[in-house]
Motif scaffolding. Structure first.
Motif, short mmCIF file in Angstrom:
data_model
loop_
_atom_site.label_atom_id
_atom_site.label_comp_id
_atom_site.label_asym_id
_atom_site.label_seq_id
_atom_site.Cartn_x
_atom_site.Cartn_y
_atom_site.Cartn_z
N LYS B 67 0.88 -1.20 -0.10
CA LYS B 67 0.08 -0.08 -0.14
C LYS B 67 0.81 1.21 0.14
CE LYS B 67 -4.26 -1.67 2.13
NZ LYS B 67 -4.95 -1.87 3.39
N ASP B 230 -7.55 -18.49 -7.86
CA ASP B 230 -8.26 -19.13 -6.62
C ASP B 230 -7.17 -20.33 -6.32
OD1 ASP B 230 -10.36 -17.64 -6.60
OD2 ASP B 230 -11.41 -19.14 -8.04
N GLU B 233 -3.94 -18.79 -4.83
CA GLU B 233 -4.03 -17.94 -3.61
C GLU B 233 -4.18 -19.19 -2.33
OE1 GLU B 233 -7.44 -15.30 -4.12
OE2 GLU B 233 -6.22 -14.46 -5.69
N GLU B 245 2.68 -10.67 3.81
CA GLU B 245 1.45 -10.86 3.07
C GLU B 245 1.95 -11.74 1.77
OE1 GLU B 245 -1.05 -6.64 3.60
OE2 GLU B 245 0.62 -6.87 2.24
N ARG B 247 0.27 -12.84 -1.82
CA ARG B 247 -0.77 -12.24 -2.77
C ARG B 247 -0.79 -12.82 -4.30
NH1 ARG B 247 -1.20 -6.14 -2.92
NH2 ARG B 247 0.86 -6.41 -3.42
N SER B 248 -1.77 -13.00 -4.74
CA SER B 248 -1.58 -13.66 -6.19
C SER B 248 -1.54 -12.40 -7.01
CB SER B 248 -2.80 -14.56 -6.48
OG SER B 248 -3.98 -13.73 -6.57
N TRP B 249 -1.21 -12.74 -8.41
CA TRP B 249 -1.21 -11.70 -9.42
C TRP B 249 -2.49 -10.84 -9.39
CZ3 TRP B 249 -5.09 -11.92 -13.11
CH2 TRP B 249 -5.62 -13.07 -13.46
N ARG B 250 -3.88 -11.61 -9.13
CA ARG B 250 -4.95 -10.99 -8.90
C ARG B 250 -5.13 -9.96 -8.09
NH1 ARG B 250 -10.11 -15.01 -8.30
NH2 ARG B 250 -9.29 -15.12 -6.29
N GLN B 251 -4.22 -9.98 -7.05
CA GLN B 251 -4.36 -8.98 -6.05
C GLN B 251 -3.09 -7.95 -6.36
OE1 GLN B 251 -3.89 -12.29 -3.47
NE2 GLN B 251 -5.94 -11.65 -2.42
N THR B 252 -2.21 -8.41 -6.92
CA THR B 252 -0.99 -7.38 -7.28
C THR B 252 -1.49 -6.45 -8.36
OG1 THR B 252 0.15 -9.07 -8.42
CG2 THR B 252 0.87 -8.72 -6.02
N ALA B 254 -4.38 -5.64 -9.86
CA ALA B 254 -5.96 -5.52 -9.79
C ALA B 254 -6.60 -5.16 -10.94
CB ALA B 254 -6.41 -4.66 -8.53
N GLU B 258 -9.38 -7.29 -13.13
CA GLU B 258 -10.77 -7.08 -13.31
C GLU B 258 -10.92 -7.11 -14.77
OE1 GLU B 258 -13.37 -3.01 -12.59
OE2 GLU B 258 -11.46 -3.40 -11.06
#
Lengths: 242, 403
Positions: B67, B230, B233, B245, B247-252, B254, B258
């Protein structure tokens, strides 16, 4: 049923299959109101070979249409085998025609994309008969009308007389109680017309099917067991032949 | 069976009209299948470009670092963590990185850059930089640096050029400088990386930012399929702790995630828009055909066909019409996808979502999806006929026969 003085009675003491009571059917056209049926009453008994004659516009076809539930009278009542057509929904009327009434039209009206056999099977398919059973019945009836060797032909490959034979086969294949024939010989030469009438007489005799014709044809009138004349939507006369 | 025969033969009564209508359906199905195959190929390419050029399929970071990008927020116990990751069957490769800021200078020219300090051998198993070189070689000697070809162009440098890398010690704020040599020029497709990053050995980056033996990120190449975040993760959850933390690529990534997720909805929207256009032609053709055959329908009603049976007959005909168009459309769409899946579609000038598509995009040949599209078109064609069919079926037989 009212006791109209114009009422044409079966009168032979048989079972009444059709009752038409004081039926009116008026059409509004550009030229005014046409009274196709104007208070006509009639009873028809099982097994009759009945002809309804009259000049063009006298209401013959309209009479057949209201008997078959194809048209709805403005007033009056029509009963077929004890059922009030005016109280039936479209789907119930369709089921009545499917199971109890066969139609033969002046212009044959066969389905052009179906073969002779398939046209004959069609009503039985609607009745839910299994394919093997309906095929056997269709072949039998086509042999009976002399078309046993033309099962796979399309209507366009047949003469007018042959097409009308298919129409007869289609009308009776579903084992109806009544056949309504709207000027069935009008488009046929006299020899072919006579052959067709021979055949229908035989079916009337052997199967006990009630035939109701609308016609101009003197040959049909001559052969009818009862002749009813219509004029201006009213029954003009009735003549019992046998 | 007789119903099907009647329906099938009826649609061929006016061949020209049927062929024109089915051609429209065929083109629609083909377009949607191709667009769908392309969109999935595009979306997958985007995900793979973003993971292979920068993020990796997953990342471990100190809690809160993602963040704030606070440089002092580093992961502790790096060696133990790497040992754990190297031993895990869920992880194929782990590459620690220092992420900081620096200034690259040569003569009077300078550019601010994101500084990435990496272990070259580990990094080459997570990112594809070693295969994305447009000039020079991958990192080898201490002092080697990789920069994007676009940045090199801005700085007017080539392979072998010597530059000064200036950074600030995160603890003292004092400036630190290192000499770096351009070892290779990259074109990864990640615009941020190609235009504004300098990749050096981790030890050199640690010296510049004053964080010896530390790392901000451990980028991972995982065993699970990239396109199943999924699973990723679930697999990396075990490496998370109170201080770290996972995190998968989906979170890094975003935004990419999307877009990837929305692609299915986009395609369904395109499908319905294309069908809407075609449906005007279909409804028009069917209505004309029904009007012409009104007398025939009256006869069918007269001999005992119920209104619903007649409507069913007409809808079956429309279904056949849809099928006759959809089957060749299905084959043409799959054929088109198969062709471009082998030769690729070149979009090297296209920029989207911070990426340049340096490689061709290969549409996906997805047979189940193509079958779904063809089936939807067939059903929609039948549906388009339903209103007309019901209207015709409810006409009084005698009125229909007068037509």
């Amino acid at each position: 049923m009212s006791d109209s003085k114009e009422k044409a009675e079966g009168g032979a003491g048989g079972e009444v299959v059709i009752e038409v009571d004081d039926v009116k059917r008026h059409y509004v056209t550009g030229g005014g109101t046409v009274k196709a049926l104007d208070g006509a009453s009639l009873t028809i008994e099982r097994g009759e070979f009945l002809a309804i004659a009259g000049p063009s516009g006298s209401g013959k076809s309209t009479m057949l249409n209201v008997i078959g539930g194809l048209d709805v009278p403005d007033s009056g009542e029509v009963m077929v085998e004890g059922k009030h057509l005016g109280e039936m929904r479209q789907s119930q009327l369709a089921a009545l025609r499917r199971d109890r009434i066969g139609f033969i039209f002046q212009a044959y009206n066969l389905n052009p994309v179906l073969t002779v056999l398939e046209n004959t099977e069609y009503v039985m398919m609607l009745q839910g008969k299994p394919p093997a059973e309906r095929k056997k019945l269709a072949v039998d009836v086509l042999e009976e009308v002399g078309l046993g060797d033309m099962l796979d032909r399309r209507p366009s490959q047949l003469s007018g007389g042959q097409q009308q034979r298919v129409a007869v086969a289609r009308a009776i294949a579903g084992a109806p109680a009544i056949v309504l024939a709207d000027e069935p010989t009008a488009n046929l030469d006299s020899t072919t017309g006579q052959e067709l009438l021979d055949m229908m007489e035989r079916l009337n005799r052997e199967r006990g099917v009630t035939f109701v014709f609308s016609t101009h044809d003197p040959e049909v009138m001559k052969r009818a067991s009862r002749l009813i004349r219509l004029r201006d939507g009213k029954i003009e006369s009735e003549e019992r032949r046998r | 069976m007789l119903v099907l025969k009647l329906a099938w033969r009826s649609i061929w009564r006016n061949r020209t009209r049927t062929l024109i209508t089915t051609l429209g359906i065929m083109i629609g199905v083909m377009m949607v299948i191709f667009a769908s195959g392309f969109a999935v190929g595009f979306s997958e390419k985007m995900v793979r470009t973003s993971t292979q050029s920068r993020s990796g399929e997953a990342q471990l970071t100190a809690v809160g670092w993602a963040k704030t990008l606070e440089e002092t927020n580093v992961m502790s116990g790096l060696d133990e963590r790497l040992a754990l990751l190297d031993a895990s069957p869920k992880v194929q490769a782990a590459a620690p990185r220092i992420v900081g800021f620096g200034l690259l200078s040569i003569g009077s020219r300078s550019r601010g850059v994101q500084l990435l300090g990496v272990y070259p051998a580990r990094e080459s198993k997570v990112t594809n930089w070693d295969s994305r070189l447009v000039a020079g070689e991958y990192l080898a000697e201490p002092g080697d640096m990789l920069i994007g070809a676009k940045l090199a162009e801005e700085l007017e440098v080539e392979v072998g050029a010597k530059l000064i890398l200036t950074g600030a010690d995160v603890n003292t704020g004092e400036a630190a400088t290192e000499l770096v040599y351009v070892r290779g020029l990259l074109s990864t497709g990640d615009n941020g990386l190609d235009e504004g990053a300098a990749i050096v050995h981790i030890a050199q980056a640690q010296r510049v930012v004053g964080l010896p033996d530390a790392a901000h990120v451990i980028a991972l190449d995982v065993t699970a399929n990239t396109l199943e975040p999924d699973v990723i993760e679930a697999d990396i959850a075990a490496f998370a702790s109170d201080t770290v933390e996972a995190r998968s690529w989906r979170q890094t990534n975003a935004m990419i995630a999307e877009v990837h997720q929305m692609m299915g909805a986009y395609m369904d929207m395109i499908l319905f828009m294309i069908f809407l256009i075609i449906s005007f032609g279909i409804v028009n053709t069917i209505s004309m055909s029904l009007l012409e055959r009104m007398h025939e329908f009256g006869v069918m009603r007269a001999i005992g066909t119920s209104p619903w049976q007649l409507a069913g007959q007409i809808v079956t005909e429309a279904g056949f019409l849809g099928l006759v168009g959809a089957i060749p459309g299905l084959l043409a769409g799959l054929g088109l996808n198969a062709y471009y899946a082998s030769v690729g579609l070149n979009f090297s000038e296209m920029n989207a979502y911070g990426m340049t598509f340096v490689d061709p995009i290969y549409p996906l040949v997805n047979v189940p999806e193509a079958l779904r599209v063809a089936a939807i078109f067939t059903l929609l064609t039948a549906l388009a006929a339903t209103v007309s069919a019901i209207r015709v079926a409810l006409v009084k037989p005698v009125d229909a026969m007068r037509s």
